[in-house]
Design an enzyme around this catalytic site. Structure first.
Site, PDB file in Angstrom:
ATOM      1  N   GLY A  12       3.036  -0.843   3.286  1.00 46.23           N
ATOM      2  CA  GLY A  12       3.686  -0.260   2.117  1.00 46.23           C
ATOM      3  C   GLY A  12       3.518   1.250   2.060  1.00 46.23           C
ATOM      4  O   GLY A  12       2.674   1.830   2.759  1.00 46.23           O
ATOM      5  N   GLN A  13       4.301   1.886   1.208  1.00 50.36           N
ATOM      6  CA  GLN A  13       4.283   3.353   1.105  1.00 50.36           C
ATOM      7  C   GLN A  13       2.884   3.898   0.803  1.00 50.36           C
ATOM      8  O   GLN A  13       2.419   4.843   1.443  1.00 50.36           O
ATOM      9  CB  GLN A  13       5.234   3.822  -0.003  1.00 50.36           C
ATOM     10  CG  GLN A  13       6.685   3.421   0.209  1.00 50.36           C
ATOM     11  CD  GLN A  13       7.567   4.010  -0.881  1.00 50.36           C
ATOM     12  OE1 GLN A  13       8.138   5.076  -0.699  1.00 50.36           O
ATOM     13  NE2 GLN A  13       7.702   3.330  -1.998  1.00 50.36           N
ATOM     14  N   LEU A  14       2.221   3.296  -0.188  1.00 49.44           N
ATOM     15  CA  LEU A  14       0.900   3.779  -0.579  1.00 49.44           C
ATOM     16  C   LEU A  14      -0.133   3.528   0.515  1.00 49.44           C
ATOM     17  O   LEU A  14      -0.940   4.412   0.829  1.00 49.44           O
ATOM     18  CB  LEU A  14       0.466   3.118  -1.892  1.00 49.44           C
ATOM     19  CG  LEU A  14      -0.935   3.467  -2.395  1.00 49.44           C
ATOM     20  CD1 LEU A  14      -1.102   4.977  -2.581  1.00 49.44           C
ATOM     21  CD2 LEU A  14      -1.237   2.733  -3.691  1.00 49.44           C
ATOM     22  N   ASP A  35      -5.507 -13.241   3.731  1.00 51.88           N
ATOM     23  CA  ASP A  35      -4.660 -14.072   2.869  1.00 51.88           C
ATOM     24  C   ASP A  35      -5.154 -13.860   1.443  1.00 51.88           C
ATOM     25  O   ASP A  35      -6.205 -14.366   1.059  1.00 51.88           O
ATOM     26  CB  ASP A  35      -4.774 -15.547   3.273  1.00 51.88           C
ATOM     27  CG  ASP A  35      -3.972 -16.466   2.345  1.00 51.88           C
ATOM     28  OD1 ASP A  35      -3.293 -15.947   1.430  1.00 51.88           O
ATOM     29  OD2 ASP A  35      -4.038 -17.700   2.539  1.00 51.88           O
ATOM     30  N   ALA A  59       1.540  -5.499  -3.477  1.00 47.94           N
ATOM     31  CA  ALA A  59       2.203  -6.001  -4.685  1.00 47.94           C
ATOM     32  C   ALA A  59       3.550  -6.598  -4.337  1.00 47.94           C
ATOM     33  O   ALA A  59       4.136  -6.288  -3.299  1.00 47.94           O
ATOM     34  CB  ALA A  59       2.391  -4.863  -5.693  1.00 47.94           C
ATOM     35  N   TYR A  60       4.032  -7.452  -5.218  1.00 41.27           N
ATOM     36  CA  TYR A  60       5.415  -7.922  -5.152  1.00 41.27           C
ATOM     37  C   TYR A  60       6.213  -6.886  -5.940  1.00 41.27           C
ATOM     38  O   TYR A  60       6.027  -6.729  -7.143  1.00 41.27           O
ATOM     39  CB  TYR A  60       5.522  -9.306  -5.807  1.00 41.27           C
ATOM     40  CG  TYR A  60       6.910  -9.919  -5.764  1.00 41.27           C
ATOM     41  CD1 TYR A  60       7.182 -11.005  -4.946  1.00 41.27           C
ATOM     42  CD2 TYR A  60       7.957  -9.402  -6.542  1.00 41.27           C
ATOM     43  CE1 TYR A  60       8.454 -11.575  -4.906  1.00 41.27           C
ATOM     44  CE2 TYR A  60       9.227  -9.952  -6.490  1.00 41.27           C
ATOM     45  CZ  TYR A  60       9.467 -11.040  -5.684  1.00 41.27           C
ATOM     46  OH  TYR A  60      10.729 -11.597  -5.643  1.00 41.27           O
ATOM     47  N   THR A  61       7.094  -6.154  -5.262  1.00 40.03           N
ATOM     48  CA  THR A  61       7.770  -5.020  -5.915  1.00 40.03           C
ATOM     49  C   THR A  61       9.292  -5.155  -6.018  1.00 40.03           C
ATOM     50  O   THR A  61       9.962  -4.231  -6.463  1.00 40.03           O
ATOM     51  CB  THR A  61       7.456  -3.707  -5.164  1.00 40.03           C
ATOM     52  OG1 THR A  61       7.842  -3.854  -3.795  1.00 40.03           O
ATOM     53  CG2 THR A  61       5.970  -3.381  -5.235  1.00 40.03           C
ATOM     54  N   ASP A 101       4.743   1.560 -14.505  1.00 41.77           N
ATOM     55  CA  ASP A 101       5.344   1.886 -15.802  1.00 41.77           C
ATOM     56  C   ASP A 101       6.113   0.695 -16.388  1.00 41.77           C
ATOM     57  O   ASP A 101       6.391   0.662 -17.581  1.00 41.77           O
ATOM     58  CB  ASP A 101       6.267   3.101 -15.672  1.00 41.77           C
ATOM     59  CG  ASP A 101       7.347   2.938 -14.611  1.00 41.77           C
ATOM     60  OD1 ASP A 101       7.128   2.180 -13.635  1.00 41.77           O
ATOM     61  OD2 ASP A 101       8.413   3.577 -14.731  1.00 41.77           O
ATOM     62  N   TYR A 124       8.934  -8.903 -13.220  1.00 40.18           N
ATOM     63  CA  TYR A 124       8.090  -7.978 -12.456  1.00 40.18           C
ATOM     64  C   TYR A 124       7.063  -7.312 -13.365  1.00 40.18           C
ATOM     65  O   TYR A 124       5.859  -7.327 -13.092  1.00 40.18           O
ATOM     66  CB  TYR A 124       8.954  -6.924 -11.754  1.00 40.18           C
ATOM     67  CG  TYR A 124       8.154  -5.763 -11.197  1.00 40.18           C
ATOM     68  CD1 TYR A 124       7.283  -5.938 -10.124  1.00 40.18           C
ATOM     69  CD2 TYR A 124       8.267  -4.486 -11.752  1.00 40.18           C
ATOM     70  CE1 TYR A 124       6.535  -4.871  -9.625  1.00 40.18           C
ATOM     71  CE2 TYR A 124       7.525  -3.423 -11.263  1.00 40.18           C
ATOM     72  CZ  TYR A 124       6.664  -3.621 -10.195  1.00 40.18           C
ATOM     73  OH  TYR A 124       5.916  -2.566  -9.714  1.00 40.18           O
TER      74      TYR A 124
END
Length: 289
Positions: A12-14, A35, A59-61, A101, A124
């Site tokens: 992921g990006q982070l 897992d 995370a599920y984004t 947010d 979400y």
């Protein structure tokens, strides 16, 4: 002595930005390494690396997809978070968790404070709010929740890279102008996460870049800077449209600016910068690559 930080997340990006930070020993683990739905798997990974702190960057984004995949969203954003928090408690280490947010409805009209009541609109946001609650129940004294917004980077899929692709291939674009927030370069967010982890900060904080904008004005800035830096060859017309003209499965907060008063005071080693300066730096990185 450098602290060892275990990052849950790899692609992921982070997570990508965290992997580049040299001020601490950062170990990133992805789906092939852990897992997060298994207590045993989490425990064995923590035992293997013996970290001083854990940063949850997974995370599920998929905001719209979550509306039809509620179980999957809650599994990753709430159940897995609870399991990670419990494992941290057993190992006596602190945990930094990144939230969003979207835990707020977006109808307040002024920046959301860290102690404002969570009031998510969609699946979400509800799943992320449940994750926050889980951590606060399990690790109230040893956890740091960092809420952020509009995250982008040179890695992964995000608004900035999508806009650049569309601007290079379309004759014109329409972009929503009545959703307002603050963009966040993942690199700055990563530095804040590392500071929180190495200092064992606890509580809830808000992190985004400085300034406020709409998606439309953000797109305009992307095009202007993209041309200036040679990432785009020419300008195309960009027309502002209201949210109602672009229906999506999930509702978005119309105003999700996060109040960073507490953050600026506590995060002494991670100063915030204006979103336009951060966007410029990220585009420099993109053009260099």
């Amino acid at each position: 002595m450098n602290k060892t930080l275990l990052v849950i997340g790899k692609s992921g990006q982070l997570a990508v930005e965290l992997s580049k930070i040299g001020s601490a020993s950062v170990v990133c683990v992805g789906r092939n390494d852990i897992d997060v739905m298994s207590d045993e798997s989490i425990r064995s990974v923590i035992e293997k690396y013996n970290p001083d702190a854990l940063i949850n960057a997974s995370a599920y984004t998929a905001v719209d997809k979550a509306e039809s995949e509620k179980e999957g969203a809650f599994a990753l954003n709430s159940e897995a978070v609870s399991k990670l928090a419990n494992a941290c408690k057993l190992a006596n280490i602190s945990m930094v968790h990144v939230s969003t947010d979207y835990v707020f409805k977006g109808d307040k009209g002024s920046p959301y404070k860290v102690d404002d009541v969570r009031d998510p609109q969609g699946v979400y946001g509800a799943s992320k709010a449940a994750g926050e609650e889980a951590i606060q129940q399990v690790l109230p004294e040893s956890s740091c929740i960092i809420r952020t917004s509009w995250v982008y980077s040179a890695a992964g899929n995000n608004f900035v890279k999508t806009m650049l692709t569309l601007m290079a291939s379309k004759p014109a674009l329409t972009v929503i102008d009545d959703q307002v927030g603050s963009p966040t370069w993942a690199k700055g967010l990563a530095l804040a996460c590392v500071e929180a982890a190495t200092k064992s900060l606890s509580g809830v904080y808000h992190w985004s870049d400085e300034g406020v904008t709409s998606w439309y004005d953000f797109a305009i800035a992307i095009q202007e800077l993209g041309i200036a830096k040679g990432l785009l060859s020419q300008a195309i017309p960009i027309k502002p449209i209201p949210t109602k003209d672009y229906p999506t499965p999930a509702s978005r907060p119309l105003y999700s600016v996060l109040d960073k008063t507490v953050t600026r005071r506590v995060f002494a080693d991670s100063p915030t910068h204006h979103w336009k300066a951060q966007l410029s730096s990220m585009l420099d990185e993109l053009s260099a690559n």
